[in-house]
Design a protein around this motif. Structure first.
Motif, PDB file in Angstrom:
ATOM      1  N   CYS A 147       0.852  -1.195   0.000  1.00  0.00           N
ATOM      2  CA  CYS A 147       0.000   0.000   0.000  1.00  0.00           C
ATOM      3  C   CYS A 147       0.882   1.238   0.000  1.00  0.00           C
ATOM      4  O   CYS A 147       2.097   1.156   0.178  1.00  0.00           O
ATOM      5  N   ASP A 148       0.249   2.381  -0.203  1.00  0.00           N
ATOM      6  CA  ASP A 148       0.949   3.667  -0.101  1.00  0.00           C
ATOM      7  C   ASP A 148       0.660   4.360   1.219  1.00  0.00           C
ATOM      8  O   ASP A 148       1.483   5.144   1.704  1.00  0.00           O
ATOM      9  N   ILE A 149      -0.521   4.105   1.782  1.00  0.00           N
ATOM     10  CA  ILE A 149      -0.921   4.714   3.049  1.00  0.00           C
ATOM     11  C   ILE A 149      -1.521   3.630   3.935  1.00  0.00           C
ATOM     12  O   ILE A 149      -2.390   2.876   3.484  1.00  0.00           O
ATOM     13  N   ALA A 150      -1.055   3.552   5.175  1.00  0.00           N
ATOM     14  CA  ALA A 150      -1.608   2.605   6.141  1.00  0.00           C
ATOM     15  C   ALA A 150      -2.172   3.392   7.321  1.00  0.00           C
ATOM     16  O   ALA A 150      -1.437   4.033   8.070  1.00  0.00           O
ATOM     17  N   ILE A 151      -3.495   3.332   7.459  1.00  0.00           N
ATOM     18  CA  ILE A 151      -4.195   4.028   8.535  1.00  0.00           C
ATOM     19  C   ILE A 151      -4.238   3.128   9.764  1.00  0.00           C
ATOM     20  O   ILE A 151      -4.434   1.919   9.648  1.00  0.00           O
ATOM     21  N   PHE A 152      -4.050   3.716  10.925  1.00  0.00           N
ATOM     22  CA  PHE A 152      -4.274   2.964  12.153  1.00  0.00           C
ATOM     23  C   PHE A 152      -4.828   3.897  13.220  1.00  0.00           C
ATOM     24  O   PHE A 152      -4.499   5.089  13.250  1.00  0.00           O
ATOM     25  N   GLY A 153      -5.678   3.361  14.071  1.00  0.00           N
ATOM     26  CA  GLY A 153      -6.191   4.132  15.187  1.00  0.00           C
ATOM     27  C   GLY A 153      -5.281   3.976  16.390  1.00  0.00           C
ATOM     28  O   GLY A 153      -4.814   2.876  16.683  1.00  0.00           O
ATOM     29  N   ALA A 154      -5.008   5.072  17.074  1.00  0.00           N
ATOM     30  CA  ALA A 154      -4.205   5.056  18.299  1.00  0.00           C
ATOM     31  C   ALA A 154      -5.002   5.791  19.377  1.00  0.00           C
ATOM     32  O   ALA A 154      -4.935   7.020  19.464  1.00  0.00           O
ATOM     33  N   PRO A 155      -5.782   5.069  20.174  1.00  0.00           N
ATOM     34  CA  PRO A 155      -6.623   5.726  21.179  1.00  0.00           C
ATOM     35  C   PRO A 155      -5.843   6.559  22.186  1.00  0.00           C
ATOM     36  O   PRO A 155      -6.343   7.579  22.662  1.00  0.00           O
ATOM     37  N   CYS A 156      -4.619   6.124  22.528  1.00  0.00           N
ATOM     38  CA  CYS A 156      -3.817   6.923  23.465  1.00  0.00           C
ATOM     39  C   CYS A 156      -2.374   6.465  23.400  1.00  0.00           C
ATOM     40  O   CYS A 156      -2.061   5.434  22.816  1.00  0.00           O
ATOM     41  N   ALA A 157      -1.493   7.259  24.000  1.00  0.00           N
ATOM     42  CA  ALA A 157      -0.085   6.888  24.128  1.00  0.00           C
ATOM     43  C   ALA A 157       0.354   7.099  25.566  1.00  0.00           C
ATOM     44  O   ALA A 157       0.440   6.166  26.349  1.00  0.00           O
ATOM     45  N   THR A 158       0.595   8.380  25.939  1.00  0.00           N
ATOM     46  CA  THR A 158       1.100   8.675  27.282  1.00  0.00           C
ATOM     47  C   THR A 158       0.239   9.737  27.956  1.00  0.00           C
ATOM     48  O   THR A 158       0.631  10.905  28.047  1.00  0.00           O
ATOM     49  N   TYR A 187      -7.764  13.847  30.379  1.00  0.00           N
ATOM     50  CA  TYR A 187      -7.173  14.185  29.082  1.00  0.00           C
ATOM     51  C   TYR A 187      -7.140  12.961  28.181  1.00  0.00           C
ATOM     52  O   TYR A 187      -7.547  13.008  27.025  1.00  0.00           O
ATOM     53  N   GLY A 188      -6.628  11.844  28.704  1.00  0.00           N
ATOM     54  CA  GLY A 188      -6.546  10.627  27.913  1.00  0.00           C
ATOM     55  C   GLY A 188      -7.905  10.038  27.624  1.00  0.00           C
ATOM     56  O   GLY A 188      -8.188   9.593  26.506  1.00  0.00           O
ATOM     57  N   GLY A 193      -6.180   9.665  16.061  1.00  0.00           N
ATOM     58  CA  GLY A 193      -6.133   9.620  17.513  1.00  0.00           C
ATOM     59  C   GLY A 193      -7.031  10.647  18.143  1.00  0.00           C
ATOM     60  O   GLY A 193      -7.639  11.446  17.454  1.00  0.00           O
ATOM     61  N   GLY A 194      -7.036  10.460  19.400  1.00  0.00           N
ATOM     62  CA  GLY A 194      -6.079   9.949  20.365  1.00  0.00           C
ATOM     63  C   GLY A 194      -5.346  11.186  20.866  1.00  0.00           C
ATOM     64  O   GLY A 194      -5.391  12.259  20.303  1.00  0.00           O
ATOM     65  N   ASP A 195      -4.715  11.065  22.050  1.00  0.00           N
ATOM     66  CA  ASP A 195      -4.043  12.245  22.621  1.00  0.00           C
ATOM     67  C   ASP A 195      -2.771  12.583  21.849  1.00  0.00           C
ATOM     68  O   ASP A 195      -2.216  11.752  21.129  1.00  0.00           O
ATOM     69  N   ASP A 196      -2.314  13.806  22.006  1.00  0.00           N
ATOM     70  CA  ASP A 196      -1.224  14.336  21.183  1.00  0.00           C
ATOM     71  C   ASP A 196       0.147  13.901  21.652  1.00  0.00           C
ATOM     72  O   ASP A 196       1.149  14.466  21.247  1.00  0.00           O
ATOM     73  N   SER A 197       0.226  12.838  22.454  1.00  0.00           N
ATOM     74  CA  SER A 197       1.528  12.247  22.743  1.00  0.00           C
ATOM     75  C   SER A 197       1.850  11.148  21.736  1.00  0.00           C
ATOM     76  O   SER A 197       2.979  10.652  21.685  1.00  0.00           O
ATOM     77  N   ILE A 198       0.881  10.762  20.929  1.00  0.00           N
ATOM     78  CA  ILE A 198       1.038   9.696  19.940  1.00  0.00           C
ATOM     79  C   ILE A 198       2.192   9.956  18.966  1.00  0.00           C
ATOM     80  O   ILE A 198       2.933   9.030  18.605  1.00  0.00           O
ATOM     81  N   LEU A 206       1.707  14.988  26.088  1.00  0.00           N
ATOM     82  CA  LEU A 206       1.293  15.809  24.947  1.00  0.00           C
ATOM     83  C   LEU A 206       1.909  17.208  24.924  1.00  0.00           C
ATOM     84  O   LEU A 206       1.980  17.830  23.867  1.00  0.00           O
ATOM     85  N   SER A 207       2.352  17.716  26.083  1.00  0.00           N
ATOM     86  CA  SER A 207       2.950  19.057  26.108  1.00  0.00           C
ATOM     87  C   SER A 207       4.425  19.059  25.739  1.00  0.00           C
ATOM     88  O   SER A 207       5.055  20.118  25.714  1.00  0.00           O
ATOM     89  N   SER A 208       4.987  17.876  25.446  1.00  0.00           N
ATOM     90  CA  SER A 208       6.431  17.765  25.207  1.00  0.00           C
ATOM     91  C   SER A 208       6.774  17.207  23.829  1.00  0.00           C
ATOM     92  O   SER A 208       7.928  16.873  23.574  1.00  0.00           O
TER      93      SER A 208
END
Length: 323
Positions: free
Chosen positions: A34-45, A53-54, A132-137, A173-175
């Protein structure tokens, strides 16, 4: 039933498929083609001291798929924004891997899972596209981009995310941009949309500028448009796009955790993404911070998903149209 609308004909482009825009489903264990692979990331940190927040973003990936479901079988139609079919007739080159099994209580494991997923996608020669998902992803995603050797970051966000840590947590997410700046393969950072009261202080802003980040507050975009931002992105560069939806004005994007008046509008973001895809090579994309519980009537999910669709279409257009 009107003779003009037979029972088998879906209205608009609706479908029973659960993937983003009805693209084919795949597994990360598959031999990806494929050229693009989509995935869901509900959260990271998520921040331990602020679990809300999460939690606000956990249902985001599927909400975004649902947001554009009404157009999920319309890939043969004309997209006026893109000037082409929605995925330029190459929806066969996009796959949806479903959602990663992330959990707010396991941040280190989340980061490892996101990174290993992106590693596999990049090794297959595809563009990882996170919903996503929170901005730590994006932190583990950027870690995987070492394989590209040189990367520039385009961050579209109401906040600059240069704090070294929050309560001792360095991967929240702030870093995100602070961690990006420490990666030797990240050669430039262009940041668009900052406004309102900042999570960063004078120290963080000074560090960002001394590092060499190009900062274009939202007010600059309203005064001068996007041309200066596009010029700041090197021609032909590998670009990771980090789109935090709070960059958009709450009048069109209320479904974020920290809304701020005076944000960018749909066309600012749409035209910026199309211009960057034409000038450079978008090699990674994270669309984050969608909070489904704050979506008043579903239009925020549609707006976010349309931007994601437009970004994917722009990547494919740069590869296939006119070549």
């Amino acid at each position: 039933m009107s003779a003009m609308t037979p029972p088998s004909m879906p209205m608009l482009g609706s479908t029973d498929l659960d993937t983003f825009m009805g693209v084919r489903q795949a597994k990360i264990s598959d031999a990806l083609d494929c050229d693009i692979a989509i995935f869901g990331a509900p959260c990271a940190t998520p921040y331990g001291g602020a679990p809300e927040y999460g939690a606000a973003n956990l249902a985001a990936p599927q909400a975004l798929r649902e947001g554009i479901k009404m157009w999920a079988s319309a890939n043969d139609r004309f997209d006026w924004d893109l000037g082409e079919r929605p995925l330029v007739g190459r929806d066969d080159r996009v796959v949806d891997l479903g959602d990663l099994a992330t959990h707010p209580a396991t941040p280190a494991e989340n980061r490892g899972l996101i990174k290993s997923t992106v590693d596999r996608i990049i090794a297959a020669g595809a563009v990882p596209f996170a919903l996503g998902g929170d901005d730590s992803i994006p932190i583990p995603m950027l870690g995987s981009l070492k394989a590209k050797e040189e990367v520039h970051v385009l961050q579209i966000d109401a906040h600059i995310d240069w704090r070294d840590h929050v309560g001792g947590e360095r991967y929240g997410l702030s870093s995100v941009m602070r961690r990006a700046s420490e990666m030797s393969w990240v050669k430039g950072i262009v940041q668009v949309g900052a406004r309102g009261l900042s999570s960063a202080g004078f120290e963080e802003i000074d560090i960002a500028r001394k590092w060499g980040a190009d900062l274009f507050p939202a007010q600059h975009i309203f005064d001068h448009g996007i041309d200066d931002v596009v010029r700041a992105v090197p021609k032909g560069a590998n670009v990771h796009v980090n789109l935090d939806l709070d960059a958009l004005d709450p009048s069109i994007m209320p479904a974020v955790f920290v809304p701020a008046p005076g944000g960018l509008l749909y066309w600012h973001v749409a035209k910026l993404l199309m211009a960057v895809a034409e000038k450079a090579s978008i090699c990674s994309f994270a669309l984050v911070e969608f909070a489904p519980s704050r979506d008043i009537n579903g239009t925020a999910a549609l707006t976010a998903a349309r931007i994601a669709s437009l970004a994917m279409g722009s990547i494919l257009k740069s590869r296939y149209v006119g070549k």
